[in-house]
Design an enzyme around this catalytic site. Structure first.
Site: not given
Length: 785
Positions: A320, A516, A520
Site C-alpha cells: 500500500d 497499515d 488493507d
C-alpha cells in the site's frame, strides 16, 4: 483472560522444563553406575544398571512414537525405539545405555534451545502491566488496567511501563522504546505527542491522556500476536517430516540388508543406532524458532513458523502507499496568501479552526502552526462536513478550511495555487474568511526516509517484483513508483480492487502484502503472507496479518525477510548435512566397521553439531552486519537533525527566486540577500562539517573511503553556486539594484542550487542517515519532488 495477561503455565507445562533434564540425569546415572560396577568386576550389576538406563529411555521414546501417530506422523522416533529394544535383544547393554543417554541429552539440548529461542516472546508477555495510576483531581488512584477509559489522565512513574496508548499532557517524557522498536536509544516525547503502550518511562514522572482502552492499545495487540507466534508447524518442519518418511524405510531396509548379508543382528542394531535420533527433526524446529526469536528482538512479530518459512520463499512484494511507503502523516509544504494577507495569518486562522477537527490534514496544519510558535484562538459554532472541511467563527468572522468548488477559484493567485498543487502533487486546503478565499495550505505525505534503501535491500534479499496498490490519484502514485523504482503501480483502487490484484500476484508467485489501514485487511488476508505496519492494537489490518512490524518502520520488513531467508537456509542446511552424515555412518555400520556403542557416541555427536548449527539463526547474518561506532551514530543523528532544521533555508532560496521572476525590485533584492546570508551562516558550515567530520567517520562502516566521493563532489558544486550568488549580491548592493544583465544567471544559480541541495539532502538521508536505525523521521516533500 484480559489482553495483557501473560500466557498461563499450568499442569504439564510447569513440569515440562524438568522432564528432559530428569531423564538425562537418570540415564546418565545408570550409565555411570554400570561403568563403575564393570571396573569393579561386577559384570552382572553393570549390565543391570545399563539395562535400567535403556528401559528408562524406552518408555518416553514409545510415548513420542504414539504422539507422532496421533498427529498422523511416523518419524524416526520409531528407529529410536527399535535401536533401544535391539540393543537389549542382542545383549549390547552398554550400547543401549549410551543410546539412552545420548537420546536424553539430545532432547534436553533441543528443549533448552527451543526455550532459549522463545524467551523473548515470553518476556514480552510477562512484562505487560496489570494496573494503571489514574489522576482524578488532586488524587491518584490505582485501578485495574481494564477500567481505563479513553480520556483518562494517567500518571506514569519512573520505570513504569506505559499501560495504554495516549498523548503526553505536558512537559517532556523520556522513553525507552526498545520493547517495541528493538532499539535501546532513549527518545523524548513532548506535550501533545503520542506515546504507545509498552514503552518504559526512563525519565521523570509524566502524565498521559489515554487515547485507547487497554484492549485496543498497541501493546495488547503485540501480546495477542505473541501468544499465537510459534503455534503453527512450519512448512520446513513438515518438509522434514516428509524427508523422514523416506529416511525411515531406508534405515530399516539397510539394517535388514546388513542382517541378511552378515547373519548378525548386531550389525542391524548398529545401523539403527547411528540413525537415532535423526537430526532432521531436531535442526529444523530449532532454526525456525530461533528465527522467530531473533525477529521478535528486531521488532517483528511473526505468528508462527509457517509464516516465517513462507516469507523466506517470497518473490513478490505488494505494498500500500499511504502509511506504508509514505509516512502516513501529511506535512505542510507551503502556505499561499491572497493579496493583502500574509502566509502567517492564513496559517494561524486555519489552525485555529482545525483544532476542533480530527482529520489528518487538520492535525498537520495545527502541528505546523504550533511549530512556528503561533498563538491560536478558540473558534465557536464549529461545524465539520465530512469530505469538505470545517467552519467556525473567529472574532465575529466565519472561517472555513477545506475544499473549494472549481467555479470559486477565480483570482489569479488562487489559480496559481491550483497549478502549484498539481505540479507538486500536493493536497490543497483552502482558507476562506466570510466566504472569500484568503489563502491556501499545501500539504504532502512524504516518503519514509528508509523507503528507497529498503526497496534496494528487498531486491538483494530475493524479492524480484515490487508492486504498489493505492486508492490515491494516478499522478502522485506514479511519482512514488518512479522514485522508488517499482515494477508496477496501480492507482485509484477500491479495497475490492486491491484484493483482486493481490490474488493475481499470488497466482504467479509467493506474495507478501504490506499495509497499515483497516481498508488493507482484506488484501492482507488474500496474500500468501500479510504484513501489517505498526501494531495498532486490535485494528483489522493487524488481526488479518501473518506478520506485524511493531515499530512503524518500513526497513523492519527487509530485516524480517533477511531473517526468514537465513533461518530457512540454516534449517535445511542443518537437516541435510545431518542426514548425509547419518547415512554415511549407517553404511559404515552395515559393513561391520562401526560397533553399536561407538555408533551411539558418533550419532549423538552429529545431533549436537546440527543443533548448534541451527542455533546460528539466533544471530544476525555477518554478511549484512554494518558495525558502527557510537560516536559515528551520534554524528549521523546530529546531521540528520540539522537537515530537518535547514528545510526552511531551502525554501527561502526558492522563494527569493520566485520574487526575482516577478520583478527584480527591492523586495527581490532583499530576499536574495537574505537567502545568501542564510547560505553563508547555516548551509555552507553544515556542508563543510559533513565533509570534515561525518564523511571520514563513515569510511569504516561503509568499508570504503570512496563511498562518499560523489557527495563530496556535490559539496564542491554547492560551494561554487553559493559563491556565484555571492558575487551577484555584491554587484547588486554596489549598484543599489539587481541589474537586468544579472537576472538570468542569478535565477539559474538560485533554482539550480535549490534543486541540488534538495537532491543532496535526500541522497544523504537515504544512503547514510538510515544507518542509525532510528525511528522513522518525517522528511519534507522534497523527498518526492
Amino acid at each position: 483472560m484480559t489482553p495483557l495477561e501473560p500466557l498461563p503455565v499450568r499442569g504439564w507445562g510447569r513440569l515440562r522444563p524438568f522432564a528432559e533434564p530428569a531423564l538425562l540425569a537418570v540415564t546418565a546415572t545408570c550409565l555411570a553406575a554400570g561403568g563403575l560396577a564393570w571396573l569393579a568386576g561386577v559384570v552382572r550389576l553393570a549390565n543391570g544398571c545399563w539395562i535400567a538406563g535403556t528401559l528408562a529411555a524406552v518408555v518416553p521414546a514409545v510415548a513420542w512414537v504414539v504422539a507422532g501417530l496421533r498427529r498422523k506422523r511416523l518419524g524416526v522416533d520409531l528407529i529410536a525405539v527399535l535401536s533401544l529394544v535391539g540393543t537389549l535383544s542382542v545383549g549390547e547393554y552398554l550400547a543401549g545405555a549410551l543410546i539412552a543417554v545420548m537420546l536424553a541429552g539430545g532432547r534436553t539440548l533441543e528443549a533448552r534451545a527451543t526455550r532459549r529461542a522463545s524467551r523473548d516472546l515470553r518476556r514480552l508477555m510477562e512484562r505487560a502491566p496489570r494496573h494503571a495510576s489514574r489522576r482524578v483531581g488532586a488524587r491518584v488512584e490505582t485501578i485495574p488496567l481494564t477500567d481505563v477509559k479513553v480520556g483518562d489522565v494517567l500518571v506514569v512513574r519512573r520505570g513504569d511501563v506505559v499501560p495504554v496508548d495516549g498523548r503526553v499532557v505536558d512537559g517532556t517524557a523520556v522513553l525507552d522504546e526498545s520493547a517495541l522498536t528493538g532499539e535501546s536509544r532513549l527518545v523524548e516525547r513532548s506535550g501533545g505527542e503520542a506515546v504507545r503502550s509498552g514503552v518504559v518511562n526512563a525519565g521523570n514522572v509524566f502524565e498521559i491522556a489515554s487515547s485507547a482502552t487497554a484492549a485496543d492499545s498497541t501493546y495488547a495487540g503485540i501480546v495477542r500476536l505473541a501468544r499465537e507466534a510459534a503455534a503453527d508447524n512450519a512448512p520446513v518442519v513438515r518438509l522434514a517430516d516428509r524427508w523422514a518418511a523416506y529416511f525411515l524405510p531406508v534405515a530399516l531396509l539397510l539394517a535388514a540388508a546388513a542382517w541378511i548379508a552378515s547373519g548378525s543382528a548386531v550389525r542391524a542394531v548398529a545401523v539403527l543406532v547411528v540413525a537415532t535420533p535423526c537430526p532432521l527433526l531436531l535442526a529444523a524446529p530449532v532454526a525456525i524458532v530461533s528465527g522467530l526469536s531473533r525477529a521478535s528482538r528486531a521488532g517483528v512479530i511473526i505468528r508462527g513458523g509457517g509464516a516465517m518459512e513462507s516469507l523466506g520463499r517470497a518473490r513478490t512484494l505488494v505494498m500500500d502507499k499511504t502509511g506504508t511507503l509514505t509516512a502516513g502523516r501529511p506535512i505542510v509544504v507551503d502556505v499561499l496568501a491572497a493579496p493583502g494577507a500574509t502566509p502567517t495569518d492564513v496559517l494561524r486562522i486555519a489552525a485555529s479552526v482545525d483544532q476542533l477537527s480530527p482529520h489528518v490534514l487538520a492535525e498537520a496544519i495545527v502541528s505546523a502552526a504550533l511549530a512556528r510558535g503561533l498563538q491560536l484562538s478558540t473558534p465557536t459554532d464549529a461545524v465539520e462536513t465530512p469530505g469538505n472541511g470545517i467552519a467556525g467563527k473567529l472574532n465575529s468572522h466565519t472561517v472555513a478550511v477545506g475544499k473549494l468548488p472549481d467555479e470559486a477559484v477565480l483570482e489569479p493567485w488562487a489559480r496559481g495555487a491550483v497549478s502549484r498543487a498539481r505540479l507538486d502533487n500536493a493536497a490543497l486546503a483552502w482558507v476562506c474568511v466570510d466566504g472569500e478565499p484568503t489563502g491556501a495550505v499545501l500539504l504532502r505525505d512524504p516518503l519514509r526516509r528508509q523507503a528507497s534503501r529498503t526497496m534496494r535491500r528487498l531486491r538483494r534479499a530475493g524479492i524480484d517484483r515490487l508492486v504498489m496498490l493505492t486508492g490515491d490519484r494516478v499522478e502522485p502514485a506514479s511519482e512514488v513508483g518512479t522514485v522508488l523504482g517499482l515494477d508496477e503501480v496501480h492507482a485509484q483502487l477500491s479495497p475490492e480492487d486491491k484484493v483482486n490484484a493481490v490474488l493475481a500476484e499470488r497466482d504467479r508467485a509467493v506474495t507478501v502484502m504490506v499495509g497499515d489501514g483497516i481498508n488493507d485487511a482484506p488484501a492482507l488476508a488474500a496474500a500468501t503472507i500479510g504484513v501489517a505496519m505498526g501494531a495498532r492494537g486490535a485494528t483489522a489490518s493487524s488481526e488479518a496479518a501473518d506478520i506485524v512490524l511493531t515499530a512503524d518502520r518500513l526497513d523492519r520488513l527487509a530485516d524480517a525477510i533477511d531473517i526468514a531467508h537465513r533461518s530457512r537456509r540454516i534449517a535445511v542446511q542443518s537437516a541435510a548435512v545431518g542426514m548425509s552424515m547419518s547415512l554415511l555412518a549407517m553404511v559404515v555400520a552395515a559393513f561391520g566397521w562401526l560397533p553399536p556403542a561407538l555408533g551411539a557416541v558418533l550419532q549423538e555427536g552429529i545431533d549436537v553439531a546440527v543443533i548448534l548449527n541451527a542455533l546460528r539463526a539466533l544471530r544476525g547474518d555477518p554478511a549484512l552486519d554494518t558495525t558502527m561506532r557510537a560516536d559515528t551514530r551520534n554524528l549521523l543523528r546530529r546531521f540528520a537533525g540539522e537537515h530537518d532544521e535547514l528545510r526552511d533555508a531551502l525554501e527561502s532560496i526558492r522563494a527569493s527566486a520566485d520574487l526575482l521572476v516577478e520583478a527584480p525590485d527591492d523586495e527581490a533584492l532583499h530576499a536574495v540577500v537574505s537567502a545568501h546570508a542564510m547560505l553563508t551562516d547555516r548551509v555552507l558550515p553544515h556542508e563543510r562539517a559533513e565533509e570534515t567530520e561525518l564523511y571520514p567517520a563513515l569510511a569504516a562502516p561503509l568499508r570504503s573511503g570512496e563511498a562518499t566521493a560523489t557527495m563530496s563532489r556535490m559539496h564542491a558544486e554547492i560551494q561554487r553556486l553559493a559563491d556565484r550568488i555571492g558575487v551577484h549580491v555584491h554587484l547588486a548592493q554596489e549598484a543599489g539594484r539587481i541589474e537586468d544583465g544579472q537576472v538570468d544567471d542569478l535565477l539559474a544559480c538560485l533554482y539550480g542550487l535549490y534543486a541540488l541541495l534538495r537532491l543532496h539532502f535526500v541522497q544523504e538521508e537515504e544512503n547514510y542517515f538510515t544507518l542509525t536505525q532510528d525511528d522513522d523521521v518525517v522528511v519534507s516533500a522534497d523527498a518526492l519532488r
